[in-house]
Every structure is written in C-alpha cells, then in structure tokens.
Design a protein around this motif. Structure first.
Motif, PDB file in Angstrom:
ATOM      1  N   LEU A  38      28.726  15.875 -33.955  1.00 25.87           N
ATOM      2  CA  LEU A  38      28.103  17.194 -34.070  1.00 25.87           C
ATOM      3  C   LEU A  38      28.835  18.272 -33.272  1.00 25.87           C
ATOM      4  CD1 LEU A  38      24.357  16.130 -33.952  1.00 25.87           C
ATOM      5  CD2 LEU A  38      25.677  16.872 -35.936  1.00 25.87           C
ATOM      6  N   PHE A  39      29.459  17.907 -32.166  1.00 21.75           N
ATOM      7  CA  PHE A  39      30.118  18.902 -31.323  1.00 21.75           C
ATOM      8  C   PHE A  39      31.624  18.961 -31.531  1.00 21.75           C
ATOM      9  CE2 PHE A  39      26.184  18.142 -28.849  1.00 21.75           C
ATOM     10  CZ  PHE A  39      25.686  19.428 -28.924  1.00 21.75           C
ATOM     11  N   ALA A  40      32.144  18.132 -32.440  1.00 20.52           N
ATOM     12  CA  ALA A  40      33.586  18.150 -32.703  1.00 20.52           C
ATOM     13  C   ALA A  40      33.962  19.450 -33.417  1.00 20.52           C
ATOM     14  CB  ALA A  40      33.964  16.957 -33.574  1.00 20.52           C
ATOM     15  N   PRO A  41      35.143  19.954 -33.139  1.00 16.24           N
ATOM     16  CA  PRO A  41      35.558  21.217 -33.780  1.00 16.24           C
ATOM     17  C   PRO A  41      36.025  20.984 -35.218  1.00 16.24           C
ATOM     18  CG  PRO A  41      37.272  20.458 -32.303  1.00 16.24           C
ATOM     19  CD  PRO A  41      36.124  19.517 -32.158  1.00 16.24           C
ATOM     20  N   LYS A  42      35.081  20.739 -36.090  1.00 20.36           N
ATOM     21  CA  LYS A  42      35.381  20.552 -37.506  1.00 20.36           C
ATOM     22  C   LYS A  42      34.546  21.543 -38.300  1.00 20.36           C
ATOM     23  CE  LYS A  42      36.348  15.612 -37.514  1.00 20.36           C
ATOM     24  NZ  LYS A  42      36.000  14.331 -38.146  1.00 20.36           N
ATOM     25  N   SER A  43      35.001  21.765 -39.519  1.00 18.81           N
ATOM     26  CA  SER A  43      34.206  22.632 -40.385  1.00 18.81           C
ATOM     27  C   SER A  43      32.999  21.852 -40.883  1.00 18.81           C
ATOM     28  CB  SER A  43      35.049  23.109 -41.575  1.00 18.81           C
ATOM     29  OG  SER A  43      35.297  22.017 -42.446  1.00 18.81           O
ATOM     30  N   GLY A  44      32.013  22.553 -41.364  1.00 18.11           N
ATOM     31  CA  GLY A  44      30.811  21.907 -41.894  1.00 18.11           C
ATOM     32  C   GLY A  44      31.124  20.946 -43.026  1.00 18.11           C
ATOM     33  N   ARG A  45      32.064  21.336 -43.877  1.00 19.69           N
ATOM     34  CA  ARG A  45      32.425  20.486 -45.014  1.00 19.69           C
ATOM     35  C   ARG A  45      33.040  19.170 -44.521  1.00 19.69           C
ATOM     36  NH1 ARG A  45      35.454  23.588 -49.324  1.00 19.69           N
ATOM     37  NH2 ARG A  45      33.320  24.195 -49.749  1.00 19.69           N
TER      38      ARG A  45
END
Length: 111
Positions: free
Chosen positions: A27-34
């Motif tokens: 949840l806190f990783a710097p990824k996009s929602g997709r």
C-alpha cells in the motif's frame, strides 16, 4: 504458561506481522494505482491456485483414507464374526451400513 504455548503464540504473531507488513509495503510502495491493483490481483490469483491445489490433494487423500478404513472395517467385522463361530452365511451378510459405521469408528479413533 508452557513453552509450547509461548512458541505457538510467537509463531502466530510472526505470521500475522509478516502478512500485515507485506500489505503495508504494497500500500505504501511508490507505484501507480494500476500497478498496485495488478500486483494485488496476481497475488490473489496465486493464492487461489495454491488453495485449489491443496484442496484437491486433501480430497484425494481423504478418499483414499476412507476407502482403506472401509476395507479395514470389513476385515475387522469378518474376523470378529469368525471368532464368534458364525457360519459362512452369517459372515457373508455384512452389509454396507455396518461396514460404513465401523469405518467411521476407525476414522474417529485414528484422529
């Protein structure tokens, strides 16, 4: 409190902590929602496949054990009847209900 119970509680705590840590990392990783949804979907699919495989293995093992228990129950019933001096006709009258009940008793005792 026994050491066995403490060890069990420690193991449960470690598993719960690991699951919560993994969820927080996702949840806190710097990824996009997709990307995050894709990762979660892949993880859920993987867990689903592993669960289905485990359920199939357990089902197969259970069927095998029930078959063995029924065979053993029939043998036990036949042996006991032969000890009691039963005639051959009486020994052949073993029906499925008696064998099933004896198999269930054996399975319960085996637990």
């Amino acid at each position: 409190m026994s050491t066995e119970k403490k060890g069990k509680e420690l193991l449960i705590g470690a598993v719960v902590g690991g699951v919560l840590g993994a969820a927080a990392a996702l949840l806190f990783a710097p990824k996009s929602g997709r990307e995050l949804r894709s990762d979660i979907a892949e993880g859920a699919q993987s867990v689903s496949q592993k669960t289905q495989a485990t359920a199939k293995a357990v089902s197969t093992t259970t069927v095998d054990l029930v078959g063995k228990a029924k065979d053993t129950a029939v043998n036990v019933v036949e042996t006991v009847r032969s000890w009691r001096g039963a005639s051959t006709e009486e020994a052949e009258e073993i029906d499925d209900i008696e064998a099933s009940e004896a198999a269930e008793d054996l399975v319960i005792l085996g637990r």
